[in-house]
Design a protein around this motif. Structure first.
Motif, PDB file in Angstrom:
ATOM      1  N   ILE A   3     103.177  33.561  17.891  1.00  0.00           N
ATOM      2  CA  ILE A   3     103.198  35.015  17.741  1.00  0.00           C
ATOM      3  C   ILE A   3     101.934  35.651  18.313  1.00  0.00           C
ATOM      4  CG2 ILE A   3     104.635  34.876  15.668  1.00  0.00           C
ATOM      5  CD1 ILE A   3     102.060  35.520  14.058  1.00  0.00           C
ATOM      6  N   GLN A  40     110.424  39.816  12.238  1.00  0.00           N
ATOM      7  CA  GLN A  40     109.347  38.856  12.466  1.00  0.00           C
ATOM      8  C   GLN A  40     108.506  38.691  11.201  1.00  0.00           C
ATOM      9  OE1 GLN A  40     106.308  39.904  15.390  1.00  0.00           O
ATOM     10  NE2 GLN A  40     106.518  37.862  16.309  1.00  0.00           N
ATOM     11  N   TRP A  86     105.038  28.309  13.659  1.00  0.00           N
ATOM     12  CA  TRP A  86     105.460  29.690  13.938  1.00  0.00           C
ATOM     13  C   TRP A  86     104.265  30.572  14.268  1.00  0.00           C
ATOM     14  CZ3 TRP A  86     104.246  34.198  11.239  1.00  0.00           C
ATOM     15  CH2 TRP A  86     104.977  35.351  11.609  1.00  0.00           C
ATOM     16  N   THR A 102      99.554  38.588  17.160  1.00  0.00           N
ATOM     17  CA  THR A 102      99.298  39.450  15.997  1.00  0.00           C
ATOM     18  C   THR A 102      98.998  40.891  16.389  1.00  0.00           C
ATOM     19  OG1 THR A 102      96.932  38.878  15.972  1.00  0.00           O
ATOM     20  CG2 THR A 102      98.424  37.498  14.668  1.00  0.00           C
TER      21      THR A 102
END
Length: 471
Positions: free
Chosen positions: A189, A199, A185, A191
């Motif tokens: 993403i 999320q 995961w 950041t």
């Protein structure tokens, strides 16, 4: 009117005078000592506290506690605890679990609890005897989930530092296989992108699943942070537990996912960890650190290394050193620390010295640091509840010292040769888990123990930790 700059000094002086005024209560010389029973999960803190209280109430199995052997001990009793907001340690329930019709080990600690036990004795020290022929020592003990201890190192780590360390650890065996979903995961993403609550919750849930997997691992992984993620207590589903480590450097973007996670990490440190430390650990006078060395041997090199690192990190925040008259102003220091290898009854009695020597090697760095600060340090092999006996058997023409008890999952006593404890923490080449020290059920006849629960060296541990208070 007090000058602001002297407020702290004034308050500290007031506390000192208050303690001096309380020293003699009802004609009895009275002292308080706060004992920190610390240790990682599965080390046996709850059983230790239960056995300690039971033995001090009955005082029938404490030959190496000088106040008892010299005949100066009078009696003990449970008293109302000083911190009214902390749940009581239900020692009666723990004893019922151990000594009931179907004896079993107490359930794992899920939250914090506290107990006060008062011991009345005749002082041996001339000064105490001059003040009053009878004195009282109030012993305050706190029980808590072992994972909470590992939150303390977070106080000295920024979110970026903690993230880097946690991710580096998660990428190494045996944690790499346990963290696949969470790390997968993280790879998807950004950041620096605007934070979304869903999320953040997804990342925290995957990270929590990883921590639970570490907790269940056969490798006896000890370094599990933050502790409230696996033992939330009354904080389940709180936003404070909705964050996780993130990769890379801190982005400059306001309102980013990184900023949200960092804010929640800092809030967790401030509202949970710092408060927990200040209310329960910063006031300790003495400390015993319980260590499941045999469990670490069973888990193999990874478990042993993980436990050693977790112990070193968890001890860093404590204030160790010699006590002085300035403690009332500067804050208390822990001036005696005992490292104890628990479950010594799982091996034959002649192996106890080997168990202690192995413990010495495991805690050598931590022990040296504590001694440098001026505190007294000792190591022991103990069993808060003795569940086996050492017997000698014949095997292939030679005598073997074995243990006799009821292994977990069985219903009758068995004689077992537990194996030999190594002189160091090294593992034979090519053997990932060469040790298999078994666990045993509590003895079946504890309800008849009028002298206190049977133990190994519990009285020697108490002599080191409390003997000077009882002089």
């Amino acid at each position: 009117m007090r000058v602001p700059i002297f407020n702290d000094l004034y308050d500290a002086g007031s506390r000192l005078l208050g303690r001096a005024g309380d020293l003699v209560s009802g004609g009895i010389l009275e002292q308080d000592v706060r004992l920190g029973v610390t240790g990682l999960r599965r080390a046996g803190k709850t059983v230790f506290v239960t056995s300690l209280v039971d033995n001090l109430l009955k005082a029938g199995r404490l030959p190496f506690l000088d106040v008892v052997s010299s005949g100066r001990f009078q009696a003990s009793r449970l008293r109302p605890q000083p911190d009214a907001q902390v749940p009581r340690f239900e020692v009666e329930q723990r004893l019922a679990e151990l000594a009931g019709p179907a004896p079993h080990w107490p359930t794992e600690t899920r939250g914090i609890s506290q107990l006060r036990l008062s011991m009345r004795y005749r002082p041996n020290a001339v000064l105490k005897r001059t003040v009053q022929p009878v004195a009282t020592l109030n012993l305050d003990i706190v029980d808590y989930p072992g994972e909470w201890l590992l939150d303390l190192p977070l106080l000295h780590q920024s979110f970026a530092e903690w993230s880097a360390l946690t991710l580096e650890l998660a990428g190494r065996a045996p944690r790499d296989e346990l963290s696949v979903s969470w790390r997968g995961w993280l790879a998807t993403i950004d950041t620096a992108a605007p934070a979304e609550e869903e999320q953040a919750r997804r990342g925290a849930a995957l990270f929590t699943d990883y921590l639970h997997a570490c907790r269940r691992s056969d490798n006896l992984l000890s370094l599990i942070q933050p502790g409230r993620f696996v033992e939330p207590g009354d904080m389940a589903n709180a936003p404070l537990l909705t964050f996780c480590p993130l990769p890379g450097d801190r982005p400059r973007t306001r309102g980013s996912l990184w900023a949200l996670m960092e804010d929640r990490y800092e809030a967790y440190k401030s509202k949970v960890v710092r408060r927990f430390f200040a209310e329960h650990f910063a006031r300790l006078d003495r400390q015993i650190v319980l260590i499941d060395v045999l469990g670490a041997l069973n888990s193999g090199p990874a478990g042993m290394a993980d436990m050693k690192r977790a112990l070193e990190l968890s001890l860093e925040p404590f204030r160790h050193g010699s006590s002085s008259w300035l403690d009332w102003l500067l804050g208390r220091k822990i001036d005696r620390v005992l490292f104890a290898a628990t479950k010594a009854d799982h091996v034959a009695s002649h192996q106890h010295n080997s168990l202690r020597h192995l413990l010495d090697r495991l805690v050598s760095d931590a022990r040296a640091g504590i001694r440098f600060e001026g505190a007294q340090v000792e190591t022991m092999a103990i069993a808060a509840l003795k569940s086996t006996e050492t017997v000698v058997t014949e095997h292939e023409g030679r005598q073997l010292r074995c243990v006799r008890g009821v292994p977990l999952g069985r219903d009758r006593p068995t004689v077992l040769f537990p194996g030999e404890i190594p002189e160091d923490a090294d593992f034979p080449p090519g053997q990932e888990r060469p040790y298999n020290f078994m666990a045993f059920q509590p003895p079946a006849d504890l309800a008849r123990e009028a002298r206190g629960l049977p133990h190994i060296r519990l009285d020697q541990a108490m002599q080191f930790l409390l003997g000077d208070y009882l002089e």
